[in-house]
Design a protein around this motif. Structure first.
Motif, PDB file in Angstrom:
ATOM      1  N   ALA A 279       1.833  13.771 -16.727  1.00 28.81           N
ATOM      2  CA  ALA A 279       2.022  15.102 -17.326  1.00 28.81           C
ATOM      3  C   ALA A 279       2.988  15.955 -16.497  1.00 28.81           C
ATOM      4  N   GLY A 280       3.506  15.426 -15.371  1.00 30.86           N
ATOM      5  CA  GLY A 280       4.589  16.134 -14.668  1.00 30.86           C
ATOM      6  C   GLY A 280       4.319  16.523 -13.232  1.00 30.86           C
ATOM      7  N   THR A 281       3.080  16.374 -12.759  1.00 29.59           N
ATOM      8  CA  THR A 281       2.802  16.768 -11.365  1.00 29.59           C
ATOM      9  C   THR A 281       3.281  15.671 -10.407  1.00 29.59           C
ATOM     10  N   THR A 282       4.042  16.055  -9.415  1.00 31.90           N
ATOM     11  CA  THR A 282       4.437  15.119  -8.355  1.00 31.90           C
ATOM     12  C   THR A 282       3.212  14.886  -7.471  1.00 31.90           C
ATOM     13  N   ILE A 283       2.971  13.644  -7.105  1.00 30.20           N
ATOM     14  CA  ILE A 283       1.795  13.357  -6.272  1.00 30.20           C
ATOM     15  C   ILE A 283       2.207  12.583  -5.019  1.00 30.20           C
ATOM     16  N   ILE A 284       1.663  13.041  -3.893  1.00 23.52           N
ATOM     17  CA  ILE A 284       1.816  12.286  -2.644  1.00 23.52           C
ATOM     18  C   ILE A 284       0.414  11.994  -2.145  1.00 23.52           C
ATOM     19  N   LEU A 285       0.154  10.744  -1.819  1.00 26.41           N
ATOM     20  CA  LEU A 285      -1.132  10.468  -1.193  1.00 26.41           C
ATOM     21  C   LEU A 285      -0.945   9.685   0.081  1.00 26.41           C
ATOM     22  N   THR A 286      -1.878   9.895   0.992  1.00 31.13           N
ATOM     23  CA  THR A 286      -1.884   9.038   2.171  1.00 31.13           C
ATOM     24  C   THR A 286      -2.978   8.014   1.967  1.00 31.13           C
ATOM     25  N   THR A 287      -2.759   6.848   2.473  1.00 25.61           N
ATOM     26  CA  THR A 287      -3.773   5.822   2.336  1.00 25.61           C
ATOM     27  C   THR A 287      -3.556   4.774   3.416  1.00 25.61           C
ATOM     28  N   HIS A 288      -4.639   4.064   3.763  1.00 24.29           N
ATOM     29  CA  HIS A 288      -4.374   2.865   4.542  1.00 24.29           C
ATOM     30  C   HIS A 288      -4.706   1.623   3.727  1.00 24.29           C
ATOM     31  N   TYR A 289      -4.905   1.819   2.402  1.00 24.13           N
ATOM     32  CA  TYR A 289      -5.062   0.666   1.516  1.00 24.13           C
ATOM     33  C   TYR A 289      -3.743   0.383   0.819  1.00 24.13           C
ATOM     34  N   LEU A 290      -3.139  -0.746   1.135  1.00 23.21           N
ATOM     35  CA  LEU A 290      -1.913  -1.125   0.426  1.00 23.21           C
ATOM     36  C   LEU A 290      -2.179  -1.229  -1.076  1.00 23.21           C
ATOM     37  N   GLU A 291      -3.374  -1.725  -1.424  1.00 24.65           N
ATOM     38  CA  GLU A 291      -3.709  -1.932  -2.842  1.00 24.65           C
ATOM     39  C   GLU A 291      -3.652  -0.605  -3.601  1.00 24.65           C
ATOM     40  N   GLU A 292      -4.109   0.464  -2.958  1.00 23.46           N
ATOM     41  CA  GLU A 292      -4.111   1.759  -3.622  1.00 23.46           C
ATOM     42  C   GLU A 292      -2.671   2.226  -3.862  1.00 23.46           C
ATOM     43  N   ALA A 293      -1.845   2.071  -2.856  1.00 26.25           N
ATOM     44  CA  ALA A 293      -0.436   2.463  -2.987  1.00 26.25           C
ATOM     45  C   ALA A 293       0.232   1.610  -4.072  1.00 26.25           C
ATOM     46  N   GLU A 294      -0.092   0.340  -4.061  1.00 25.92           N
ATOM     47  CA  GLU A 294       0.515  -0.594  -5.008  1.00 25.92           C
ATOM     48  C   GLU A 294       0.115  -0.259  -6.439  1.00 25.92           C
ATOM     49  N   GLU A 295      -1.140   0.108  -6.599  1.00 23.17           N
ATOM     50  CA  GLU A 295      -1.686   0.410  -7.927  1.00 23.17           C
ATOM     51  C   GLU A 295      -1.040   1.657  -8.522  1.00 23.17           C
ATOM     52  N   LEU A 296      -0.793   2.658  -7.662  1.00 24.15           N
ATOM     53  CA  LEU A 296      -0.439   3.974  -8.189  1.00 24.15           C
ATOM     54  C   LEU A 296       1.022   4.376  -7.991  1.00 24.15           C
ATOM     55  N   CYS A 297       1.615   3.939  -6.895  1.00 25.90           N
ATOM     56  CA  CYS A 297       2.806   4.652  -6.430  1.00 25.90           C
ATOM     57  C   CYS A 297       4.108   3.938  -6.747  1.00 25.90           C
ATOM     58  N   ARG A 298       5.126   4.712  -7.017  1.00 25.08           N
ATOM     59  CA  ARG A 298       6.460   4.149  -7.275  1.00 25.08           C
ATOM     60  C   ARG A 298       7.262   4.018  -5.988  1.00 25.08           C
ATOM     61  N   ASN A 299       7.066   4.959  -5.093  1.00 19.78           N
ATOM     62  CA  ASN A 299       7.821   4.943  -3.839  1.00 19.78           C
ATOM     63  C   ASN A 299       6.864   5.098  -2.673  1.00 19.78           C
ATOM     64  N   ILE A 300       7.337   4.677  -1.519  1.00 27.86           N
ATOM     65  CA  ILE A 300       6.412   4.583  -0.399  1.00 27.86           C
ATOM     66  C   ILE A 300       7.149   4.786   0.924  1.00 27.86           C
ATOM     67  N   ALA A 301       6.456   5.431   1.850  1.00 31.33           N
ATOM     68  CA  ALA A 301       6.955   5.435   3.228  1.00 31.33           C
ATOM     69  C   ALA A 301       5.860   4.828   4.087  1.00 31.33           C
ATOM     70  N   ILE A 302       6.257   4.027   5.044  1.00 33.57           N
ATOM     71  CA  ILE A 302       5.285   3.454   5.977  1.00 33.57           C
ATOM     72  C   ILE A 302       5.476   4.113   7.322  1.00 33.57           C
ATOM     73  N   ILE A 303       4.375   4.635   7.840  1.00 35.47           N
ATOM     74  CA  ILE A 303       4.435   5.346   9.118  1.00 35.47           C
ATOM     75  C   ILE A 303       3.542   4.621  10.119  1.00 35.47           C
ATOM     76  N   ASP A 304       4.011   4.539  11.330  1.00 36.23           N
ATOM     77  CA  ASP A 304       3.193   3.962  12.393  1.00 36.23           C
ATOM     78  C   ASP A 304       3.570   4.628  13.702  1.00 36.23           C
ATOM     79  N   ARG A 305       2.564   5.050  14.456  1.00 35.76           N
ATOM     80  CA  ARG A 305       2.785   5.732  15.733  1.00 35.76           C
ATOM     81  C   ARG A 305       3.818   6.849  15.622  1.00 35.76           C
ATOM     82  N   GLY A 306       3.671   7.620  14.553  1.00 34.14           N
ATOM     83  CA  GLY A 306       4.496   8.804  14.403  1.00 34.14           C
ATOM     84  C   GLY A 306       5.933   8.571  14.002  1.00 34.14           C
ATOM     85  N   THR A 307       6.242   7.330  13.600  1.00 37.45           N
ATOM     86  CA  THR A 307       7.619   7.012  13.220  1.00 37.45           C
ATOM     87  C   THR A 307       7.626   6.368  11.839  1.00 37.45           C
TER      88      THR A 307
END
Ligand code: ADP
Length: 314
Positions: free
Chosen positions: A185-213
């Motif tokens: 319906a038009g809302t941009t969504i950002i979620l944090t997760t440590h489940y790859l499956e959740e990101a895979e299920e929902l998200c079109r784009n992704i950033a991977i962060i580790d130790r602040g980078t």
């Protein structure tokens, strides 16, 4: 068209001297469904805490729909709905009042807010509980109330910090459905997760962060194509003493005598079972050696990304 979220060269050093973020840059397009994925302690909550102005940054720039947090905080905040990890509403307030009060913080009168409040109470299965104090709700309902509260002023960007951590599968699925609908319906969504499956299920784009980078900032599709290998661990009868030769498959034995099979993206389990028909052992059980997120981290390491070689604990 400005990005829904633009982060440039963001760094954060906590008062105790711990550097939690170091030169983080990322951009989330309007309409996107975006995952910030990383292990515990990676810096996800710190990033979102800064974006939602709960934490001060040390360096860098953050813009929400073009509004700089340093110079246009109120405008930026109006565009933003945030669902933190911890339940932080007044547990003694009635469910519907929590939403009305929240709308009030954005200058929306109760009578104006009520139609939206009704919609979200119904959509999130809280309508029957609307007159009850929030402390009477189950854990899952409290989570949904947090989402309703973040949406009551109709933000253009919804940010959720680990929305389904500790949530049962059924509730997780219904939350996914709800989030997908509001994204469509038009809302941009950002979620944090440590489940790859959740990101895979929902998200079109992704950033991977580790130790602040940021290790990777790409489309979900491009990222998954890197997951070209998965290792299966098989218990055999009898336990094997020597590594068998299995045509077309890369196999080894672990310390306990279990068979480890590296399957490439194009190889199938049935091809493997066909290949062992003439061997004098049977497979009693099969499990994956590590979850796919671990595999992904390993593949990022092997492709020369900036990760230390010490073992990762996810
Ligand atoms: P994530 O959300 O990815 O699990 P966080 O952003 O919570 O990670 O934490 C990133 C790093 O910053 C971790 O090493 C964590 O221990 C540290 N950290 C978080 N909050 C504080 C704080 N208030 N003071 C000092 N260090 C902190």
């Amino acid at each position: 068209m400005p990005a829904a979220l633009e982060i440039k060269h963001l760094s954060k050093t906590y008062d105790n001297g711990h550097k939690a973020l170091s030169d983080v840059s990322l951009s989330v397009k309007q309409g996107d469904f975006f995952a910030l994925l990383g292990p515990n302690g990676a810096g996800k909550s710190t990033t979102l805490g800064i974006v939602s102005s709960l934490l001060n940054k040390s360096e860098g720039e953050v813009r929400v729909f073009g509004h700089d947090l340093d110079t246009e905080l109120v405008k930026a905040k109006t565009c933003l709905g945030v669902v933190p990890q911890e339940v932080n509403f007044n547990q003694f307030e009635k469910v519907q009042d929590i939403l009305i009060t929240q709308a009030g913080y954005y200058g929306i009168k109760a009578s104006e807010a009520w139609p939206t409040v009704q919609i979200y109470l119904k959509e999130l299965g809280l309508w029957d509980k609307r007159e009850q104090p929030a402390r009477m709700l189950s854990g899952g309902m409290k989570r949904r109330l947090m989402i309703a509260r973040a949406l009551v002023h109709k933000p253009k960007l919804l940010i959720l910090d680990e929305p389904t951590a500790g949530v049962d599968i059924e509730l997780r699925r219904s939350m996914w459905r709800f989030l997908r609908n509001i994204n469509e319906a038009g809302t941009t969504i950002i979620l944090t997760t440590h489940y790859l499956e959740e990101a895979e299920e929902l998200c079109r784009n992704i950033a991977i962060i580790d130790r602040g980078t940021i290790l990777e900032n790409t489309s979900m599709k491009a990222l998954l194509s890197k997951l070209h290998k998965q290792t299966f661990v098989m218990e055999t009868i009898p336990v094997l003493q020597t590594i068998p030769e299995i045509a077309g498959f890369d196999v080894s034995l672990d310390a306990g005598g279990q068979l480890e099979v590296d399957m490439q993206g194009t190889q199938t389990m049935s091809a493997f079972f066909n290949a062992i028909t003439d061997h004098k052992f049977q497979v009693a059980s099969v499990r994956t050696k590590s979850n796919r997120l671990e595999e992904l981290f390993l593949s990022l390491v092997s492709s020369g990304q900036d990760l230390n070689s010490e073992e990762k604990v996810l």
